[in-house]
Design a protein around this motif. Structure first.
Motif, PDB file in Angstrom:
ATOM      1  N   ARG A 167       0.831  -1.194   0.000  1.00 51.68           N
ATOM      2  CA  ARG A 167       0.000   0.000   0.000  1.00 51.68           C
ATOM      3  C   ARG A 167       0.873   1.255   0.000  1.00 51.68           C
ATOM      4  O   ARG A 167       2.002   1.246   0.511  1.00 51.68           O
ATOM      5  CB  ARG A 167      -0.918   0.021   1.220  1.00 51.68           C
ATOM      6  N   LYS A 168       0.331   2.314  -0.549  1.00 51.11           N
ATOM      7  CA  LYS A 168       1.030   3.595  -0.565  1.00 51.11           C
ATOM      8  C   LYS A 168       1.347   4.028   0.862  1.00 51.11           C
ATOM      9  O   LYS A 168       0.527   3.903   1.768  1.00 51.11           O
ATOM     10  CB  LYS A 168       0.157   4.648  -1.256  1.00 51.11           C
ATOM     11  N   GLY A 169       2.571   4.518   1.071  1.00 50.60           N
ATOM     12  CA  GLY A 169       3.004   4.984   2.381  1.00 50.60           C
ATOM     13  C   GLY A 169       3.699   3.934   3.213  1.00 50.60           C
ATOM     14  O   GLY A 169       4.319   4.266   4.223  1.00 50.60           O
ATOM     15  N   SER A 170       3.601   2.657   2.818  1.00 47.89           N
ATOM     16  CA  SER A 170       4.221   1.584   3.595  1.00 47.89           C
ATOM     17  C   SER A 170       5.703   1.456   3.246  1.00 47.89           C
ATOM     18  O   SER A 170       6.104   1.741   2.112  1.00 47.89           O
ATOM     19  CB  SER A 170       3.525   0.245   3.315  1.00 47.89           C
ATOM     20  N   PRO A 171       6.525   0.995   4.220  1.00 50.50           N
ATOM     21  CA  PRO A 171       7.921   0.675   3.892  1.00 50.50           C
ATOM     22  C   PRO A 171       8.000  -0.698   3.221  1.00 50.50           C
ATOM     23  O   PRO A 171       7.146  -1.549   3.427  1.00 50.50           O
ATOM     24  CB  PRO A 171       8.608   0.664   5.256  1.00 50.50           C
ATOM     25  N   VAL A 172       9.016  -0.894   2.405  1.00 50.23           N
ATOM     26  CA  VAL A 172       9.193  -2.152   1.681  1.00 50.23           C
ATOM     27  C   VAL A 172      10.619  -2.647   1.896  1.00 50.23           C
ATOM     28  O   VAL A 172      11.576  -1.870   1.807  1.00 50.23           O
ATOM     29  CB  VAL A 172       8.921  -1.968   0.174  1.00 50.23           C
ATOM     30  N   ARG A 173      10.741  -3.945   2.158  1.00 44.37           N
ATOM     31  CA  ARG A 173      12.063  -4.577   2.332  1.00 44.37           C
ATOM     32  C   ARG A 173      12.195  -5.684   1.290  1.00 44.37           C
ATOM     33  O   ARG A 173      11.481  -6.690   1.333  1.00 44.37           O
ATOM     34  CB  ARG A 173      12.185  -5.149   3.748  1.00 44.37           C
ATOM     35  N   LEU A 174      13.098  -5.495   0.344  1.00 44.54           N
ATOM     36  CA  LEU A 174      13.351  -6.477  -0.708  1.00 44.54           C
ATOM     37  C   LEU A 174      14.607  -7.267  -0.357  1.00 44.54           C
ATOM     38  O   LEU A 174      15.663  -6.681  -0.080  1.00 44.54           O
ATOM     39  CB  LEU A 174      13.528  -5.793  -2.063  1.00 44.54           C
ATOM     40  N   GLU A 175      14.490  -8.606  -0.362  1.00 41.67           N
ATOM     41  CA  GLU A 175      15.619  -9.471  -0.009  1.00 41.67           C
ATOM     42  C   GLU A 175      15.947 -10.401  -1.162  1.00 41.67           C
ATOM     43  O   GLU A 175      15.058 -10.837  -1.895  1.00 41.67           O
ATOM     44  CB  GLU A 175      15.297 -10.287   1.249  1.00 41.67           C
ATOM     45  N   CYS A 176      17.241 -10.708  -1.289  1.00 40.04           N
ATOM     46  CA  CYS A 176      17.709 -11.610  -2.346  1.00 40.04           C
ATOM     47  C   CYS A 176      18.940 -12.345  -1.824  1.00 40.04           C
ATOM     48  O   CYS A 176      19.899 -11.712  -1.365  1.00 40.04           O
ATOM     49  CB  CYS A 176      18.052 -10.810  -3.603  1.00 40.04           C
ATOM     50  N   SER A 177      18.913 -13.674  -1.847  1.00 39.73           N
ATOM     51  CA  SER A 177      20.059 -14.474  -1.396  1.00 39.73           C
ATOM     52  C   SER A 177      20.492 -15.403  -2.518  1.00 39.73           C
ATOM     53  O   SER A 177      19.679 -15.842  -3.335  1.00 39.73           O
ATOM     54  CB  SER A 177      19.703 -15.277  -0.144  1.00 39.73           C
ATOM     55  N   ALA A 178      21.794 -15.701  -2.536  1.00 46.23           N
ATOM     56  CA  ALA A 178      22.354 -16.554  -3.587  1.00 46.23           C
ATOM     57  C   ALA A 178      23.470 -17.400  -2.999  1.00 46.23           C
ATOM     58  O   ALA A 178      24.027 -17.100  -1.938  1.00 46.23           O
ATOM     59  CB  ALA A 178      22.883 -15.702  -4.737  1.00 46.23           C
ATOM     60  N   LYS A 179      23.795 -18.490  -3.691  1.00 47.16           N
ATOM     61  CA  LYS A 179      24.914 -19.330  -3.290  1.00 47.16           C
ATOM     62  C   LYS A 179      25.893 -19.436  -4.439  1.00 47.16           C
ATOM     63  O   LYS A 179      25.569 -19.174  -5.600  1.00 47.16           O
ATOM     64  CB  LYS A 179      24.418 -20.708  -2.869  1.00 47.16           C
ATOM     65  N   GLY A 180      27.107 -19.874  -4.103  1.00 46.91           N
ATOM     66  CA  GLY A 180      28.170 -20.011  -5.084  1.00 46.91           C
ATOM     67  C   GLY A 180      29.500 -19.932  -4.369  1.00 46.91           C
ATOM     68  O   GLY A 180      29.582 -19.650  -3.173  1.00 46.91           O
ATOM     69  N   ASN A 181      30.585 -20.236  -5.075  1.00 41.85           N
ATOM     70  CA  ASN A 181      31.932 -20.154  -4.505  1.00 41.85           C
ATOM     71  C   ASN A 181      32.840 -19.445  -5.510  1.00 41.85           C
ATOM     72  O   ASN A 181      33.008 -19.955  -6.624  1.00 41.85           O
ATOM     73  CB  ASN A 181      32.481 -21.533  -4.184  1.00 41.85           C
ATOM     74  N   PRO A 182      33.375 -18.274  -5.098  1.00 41.46           N
ATOM     75  CA  PRO A 182      33.193 -17.593  -3.804  1.00 41.46           C
ATOM     76  C   PRO A 182      31.772 -17.046  -3.639  1.00 41.46           C
ATOM     77  O   PRO A 182      31.004 -17.040  -4.594  1.00 41.46           O
ATOM     78  CB  PRO A 182      34.224 -16.466  -3.866  1.00 41.46           C
ATOM     79  N   MET A 183      31.460 -16.589  -2.418  1.00 46.93           N
ATOM     80  CA  MET A 183      30.120 -16.097  -2.133  1.00 46.93           C
ATOM     81  C   MET A 183      29.779 -14.927  -3.051  1.00 46.93           C
ATOM     82  O   MET A 183      30.538 -13.969  -3.147  1.00 46.93           O
ATOM     83  CB  MET A 183      30.017 -15.647  -0.675  1.00 46.93           C
ATOM     84  N   PRO A 184      28.655 -14.978  -3.747  1.00 42.23           N
ATOM     85  CA  PRO A 184      28.316 -13.925  -4.718  1.00 42.23           C
ATOM     86  C   PRO A 184      27.975 -12.595  -4.039  1.00 42.23           C
ATOM     87  O   PRO A 184      27.513 -12.547  -2.896  1.00 42.23           O
ATOM     88  CB  PRO A 184      27.092 -14.492  -5.447  1.00 42.23           C
TER      89      PRO A 184
END
Length: 568
Positions: A167-184
């Protein structure tokens, strides 16, 4: 007899060969047994081969990095590659190879005999670790290779599976996780747009947006990279739920009787709002004269053949399940704000020929000109101007500035345009002569004003013009040489006074210039619109100056019968 002898001989050789191979196999298994039970290679060699020569490693312990899918090559070269000593590859306690025999059942593993190099095809993350090559000497010798498997990035998780509604006015938290070697590393971008903070990208596993609105919605992309193989990315479609938002193309729409008027509201909302138009408090329906149209976010009210009663306040109201919004639009028949057309530098040291044009569907009835010397300290031009939209019905004259005090304490007593009486003025004007030959007049004067106080002059627009673009010119007299002045103008037609024009700054000359001749400038929307006559002159004596003005004024009066207002 011969047959018997041959048979006996063959059986003897077969038994001898079988015995030899059996002994070698037994020796090999005995060595592997001793090796796998942590018995030193030196001891194994002593018990199995009893070889006296001790080779040395040419290859050194090393660390290797291989990407997933690569072929792992691990060297184990020694000084006596053709000797009869034994070598073995181990990984932890697991025996991979012993001498030239592959012990591990892994089909990807093979031994390159000449240099005793271990090869593992199609490397996987599980192949990482330590690999040991051992020599079967009296004092066991070994080298250890460390293998690191590089893994390309892979996105494991994104917020809400890639679809998020807020909704308008709300805060938003976008998360993204990944794996790999070395750590991306995780980088955030926004498709076809900058991020809400104005940056092109942001590096972090989390991206936070405060106070969400519709302009911050869209597709957000998280990209994982670690320098191995291709980058990995995933999208989050951020959808904003908000009540209607309205922008008007123009808060004031100018029109005239018999003309068309177009009122436009740009409406955004989720979901699509329903739009209704009102005149004051009365809802407007589709009729022959009123056309309601909606194309995407653009909502239009078209009024054909405008009547006087159509002028007033209109509103467009947008409504959806999240709320209701209203915006006002004024339809007016008043003139637009005037635009000054004269050059900013006067040809005279004590007067200035100021001219302007105004767009109005109805004839202009009079103008009101304000001017003052520019204050060295600057300041806002309008701070001492008051609302002068007042008409004195008892006297039949406009009450322009009167004698009231403003909230700032400034005295708005109107002045004579002259700072001193001009005895050479044949018209007896208090300030100057308009293009039509009519003198302007000031409001009554009470008290005295400083050099930087506003002066005002009223100029009747005679004769009236029925063209859309109209104008006026006026000589302001009694100015000081080599000074800067500022001016504003208002115009009135039958529907009222226009807004003030933009601030216009002009300067007087240090000395009068020579007469260079007369020029004619046309203003307006047609060939017969307002005409401004200007003189690039300075008379050698006062009588000649006014003689020229009189002649031009007479010409103006003649031309006015067939054209719009003519301006000097």
């Amino acid at each position: 007899m011969n047959i018997l002898n041959n048979t006996t001989s063959m059986m003897t050789r077969l038994v001898s060969s079988t015995t030899s191979h059996l002994l070698m196999t037994l020796h090999l298994f005995a060595w592997i047994f001793l090796l796998s039970n942590n018995v030193g290679l030196g001891h194994a060699v002593t018990q199995v081969l009893q070889h006296k020569e001790e080779p040395r490693f040419i290859s050194q312990s090393a660390a290797f990095k291989f990407a997933v899918g690569d072929t792992i090559i691990l060297p184990c070269e020694v000084t006596q590659p053709g000797g009869t000593f034994l070598r073995a590859w181990k990984r932890g306690i697991a025996i991979l190879t012993a001498s030239d025999v592959k012990v591990t059942p892994d089909p990807r593993v093979r031994l390159i005999p000449n240099r005793y190099t271990l090869q593992i095809n199609n490397a996987s993350p599980a192949d990482g670790g330590d690999y040991i090559c051992q020599l079967a000497t009296i004092e066991p010798r070994e080298i250890t290779h460390h293998v690191e498997i590089l893994v390309p990035p892979k996105i494991e998780h994104v917020t809400s599976g890639g679809h998020l509604q807020v909704r308008k006015g709300s805060p938003v938290r976008l998360e993204c996780s990944a794996k790999g070697n070395p750590m991306p590393n995780i980088t955030w971008t926004r498709k076809n747009n900058l991020l809400p903070n104005g940056e092109e990208k942001y590096v972090n596993t989390v991206y936070t947006i405060e106070n969400m609105d519709r302009h911050k919605g869209g597709i957000y992309i998280c990209t994982a990279s670690n320098g191995v193989g291709q980058t990995a990315s995933s999208q989050i479609n951020l959808h904003v739920l908000y009540p209607p938002e309205i922008n008007v193309e123009s808060p004031v729409v100018y029109s005239g009787e018999g003309q068309e008027a177009v009122l436009v509201c740009i409406v955004h909302g989720e979901s699509q709002p329903e739009v209704t138009w009102y005149k004051d408090t009365m809802q407007i329906d589709q009729t022959e004269r009123y056309t309601l149209e909606s194309r995407g976010a653009r909502n239009t009210l078209l009024i054909r053949r405008v009547h006087a009663q159509d002028f007033g306040n209109y509103s467009c109201v947008a409504d959806n399940q999240l709320g209701k919004t209203r915006k006002m639009i004024t339809l007016t028949g008043k003139p637009r704000a005037g635009i000054f057309r004269s050059t900013p530098l006067s040809q005279w040291k004590d007067k200035y020929n100021i001219s302007w044009t105004v767009d109005s569907y109805a004839p202009i009835e009079e103008y009101r000109l304000f001017y003052k010397m520019v204050d060295d300290l600057g300041g806002e031009t309008n701070k001492h101007l008051v609302d002068t939209h007042y008409f004195d019905k008892n006297t039949g004259a406009t009450n322009y500035l009167g004698v009231k005090q403003s909230s700032t304490g400034f005295n708005f007593n109107a002045l004579d345009i002259h700072d001193k009486h001009d005895y050479n003025n044949p018209y007896g004007s208090v300030g100057g002569i308009s293009s039509s030959g009519y003198s302007g007049y000031s409001s009554n004067t009470y008290g005295s004003l400083s050099r930087t106080d506003w002066r005002d002059i009223v100029l009747p627009a005679i004769p009236f013009s029925h063209h859309y673009t109209q104008g006026m010119s006026y000589f302001i007299r009694g100015l000081e040489p080599d000074q800067q002045y500022e001016a504003k103008v208002q115009s009135r037609n039958r529907y009222g006074w226009s807004d003030f024009s933009e601030r216009f700054v002009f300067s007087t000359s240090h000395t009068d210039t020579e007469i260079l001749g007369l020029g004619v400038t046309h203003y307006g929307s047609s060939s017969s619109d307002s005409i401004i006559f200007s003189s690039n002159s300075s008379a050698t004596n006062t009588i000649m100056k006014y003689f020229i003005v009189v002649i031009i004024s007479l010409i103006n009066l003649i031309l006015f019968r067939s054209s719009d207002s003519i301006i000097v």
